[in-house]
Design an enzyme around this catalytic site. Structure first.
Site: not given
Ligand code: XLS
Ligand code: NI
Ligand code: NI
Length: 450
Positions: A110, A113
């Protein structure tokens, strides 16, 4: 903000861990594969080509052993710098060291992240550009590819009441802007798929929710993403990841069947497939195998989040899949449809909170990679038998009245005529226990041969 120069390429983060090799099932070395032999051919393809393992950046690199009652139990050495960009660069270096040592061909992430969001969208995007430059270099150097990327539309409080389905249009706009950015990133990094997991797309109460309007918005939002990807020439497979609940009480992408109905209703079937997660299947009250089969039957099984839940716990525990029975049953569905195409097996799985050593990260992935290798070997041996069992069980539809029924050449009067003029049907055993025993026998043969 620190004015110091950011070191984009760092030291080793796992100096004591060698590259993990296949040593066979007799090996006692915990840092070796017992069954997963990347180059071993299984029915024409190597294990590595069949399984297409991907590492989840969020759990593996960013997992800190937090739970709803407890603070982090680990601080990773790549997560200590005070500057967000430095932390992100360190994490990327550690990530690619891990991916290389564990011999995974792919990874998934993501936006949130790979680098922490900044205070505003413009600055967040600038941070993303910084880290994507480093990820691109690392991909080129190591040959590791991006299975999929996605946008975190659920952690920040702005998405509290949904992203595409938020009752506030300005949040929908913000969500679209974030997805737009990540489609560009996916395109730049050559992502083979792009995932939509609707973390906050659902509701808590119908007292304040116009479900129909929200579903219409969700469909329009997805069409917007399809259009933009087309515009920038990003040809990744789009995937929807079903999940029944958590964080919402009721999520709109409840399970595979619900997603398929939604995609059909809104004319989105040609643009999406499904990313089936084992633990989400169990949250929906199904088995992993069931969800895979529903998706596959519709020609819509695109990729897999390969983890497992805990039968005694009712939430998304995201444990590493290690049960041979489950991996084998899953691999039968996957082999039966000829593989996952551009998809793969993404470890959406995390260490238990009490597993605090760095090497535990390797051990956990090794165990699950081995379990899928065993699953693949069993599936390869069992698939023909599986097809034979089904063919035999339904063979009354291959001729006579059954065949006429399947080819639409019969009506209820003819059926009645058949029933009146034939003896009472005799019971035919489903042989479940026999099949279960046979399946265990094949599992046993595979283990003995390894
Ligand atoms: C959460 C989901 C999530 C998706 C990606 O339960 O599994 O991790 O895979 O957003
Ligand atoms: Ni997932
Ligand atoms: Ni999940």
């Amino acid at each position: 903000m620190s004015q110091e120069k950011i070191i984009t390429r760092g030291p080793e983060f796992f100096p004591n861990i060698p590259r993990i090799n296949y040593e066979g099932s007799d090996s006692k070395n915990p840092l070796s594969f017992k069954w997963y032999n990347p180059v071993q051919k299984v029915g024409g393809k190597t294990m590595k080509e069949h399984l297409r393992f991907a590492i989840s950046y969020w759990h593996t690199m960013q997992g800190e052993g937090r739970d709803i009652f407890g603070n982090p139990t680990v601080v990773r050495p790549w997560n200590t710098a005070s500057d967000a960009k430095q932390r992100a660069a360190d994490t990327a270096n550690a990530a690619f060291e891990f991916f290389t040592k564990i011999d995974a061909g792919y990874y998934c992430f993501h936006d949130a992240d790979v680098i922490e969001e900044a205070g505003n969208l413009r600055e967040s995007n600038e941070r993303i550009d910084f880290i994507v430059g480093i990820l691109e270099e690392l991909q080129t150097e190591t040959g590791i590819k991006l299975l999929w990327n996605t946008t975190n539309l659920f952690s920040n409080p702005r998405f509290m009441a949904g992203a595409a389905t938020n009752p506030d249009a300005s949040v929908v706009a913000y969500a679209a802007a974030k997805v737009k950015k990540m489609l560009e990133v996916g395109s730049k990094l050559g992502a083979e798929n792009y995932v939509f997991w609707g973390g906050r797309e659902g509701y808590e109460t119908l007292m304040n929710t116009d479900m129909q309007r929200e579903l219409d918005h969700m469909a329009k939002f997805l069409f917007g993403a399809v259009d933009y990807a087309k515009k920038i020439g990003f040809d990744a497979q789009f995937l929807i990841e079903p999940k029944a609940m958590e964080p919402s009480k009721h999520q709109y992408d409840h399970d595979a069947a619900t997603c398929l109905n939604f995609l059909r209703e809104y004319g989105l079937m040609d643009y999406f497939k499904l990313n089936i997660e084992a633990n989400h299947a169990t949250l929906a009250g199904h088995s992993f195998e069931h969800e895979l089969t529903v998706a596959s039957n519709a020609g819509m099984l695109g990729s897999v989040d390969s983890n497992r839940g805990d039968v005694l716990l009712g939430w998304d525990t995201d444990q590493f899949a290690i049960e041979f029975y489950d991996t084998a049953r899953a691999m039968i569905v996957i082999l039966n449809q000829g593989g996952l195409g551009s998809g793969g097996l993404n470890f959406d799985a995390k260490l238990r909170r009490g597993s605090t050593d760095l090497e535990d990260l390797f051990i956990a992935h090794i165990g699950s990679m081995d379990a899928f290798a065993v699953g693949l070997l069993v599936a390869e041996k069992y698939l023909a038998r599986h097809k034979e069992i089904l063919a035999n069980r339904y063979n009354s539809f291959d001729s006579g009245i059954g065949e006429q029924f399947e080819s639409d050449n019969i009506d209820f009067e003819a059926f009645e005529n058949h029933a009146l003029n034939n003896p009472e049907p005799v019971t035919i055993s489903g042989k479940q226990e026999l099949l279960e025993n046979e399946f265990n026998g094949i599992l046993n043969d595979v283990m003995k041969a390894a």
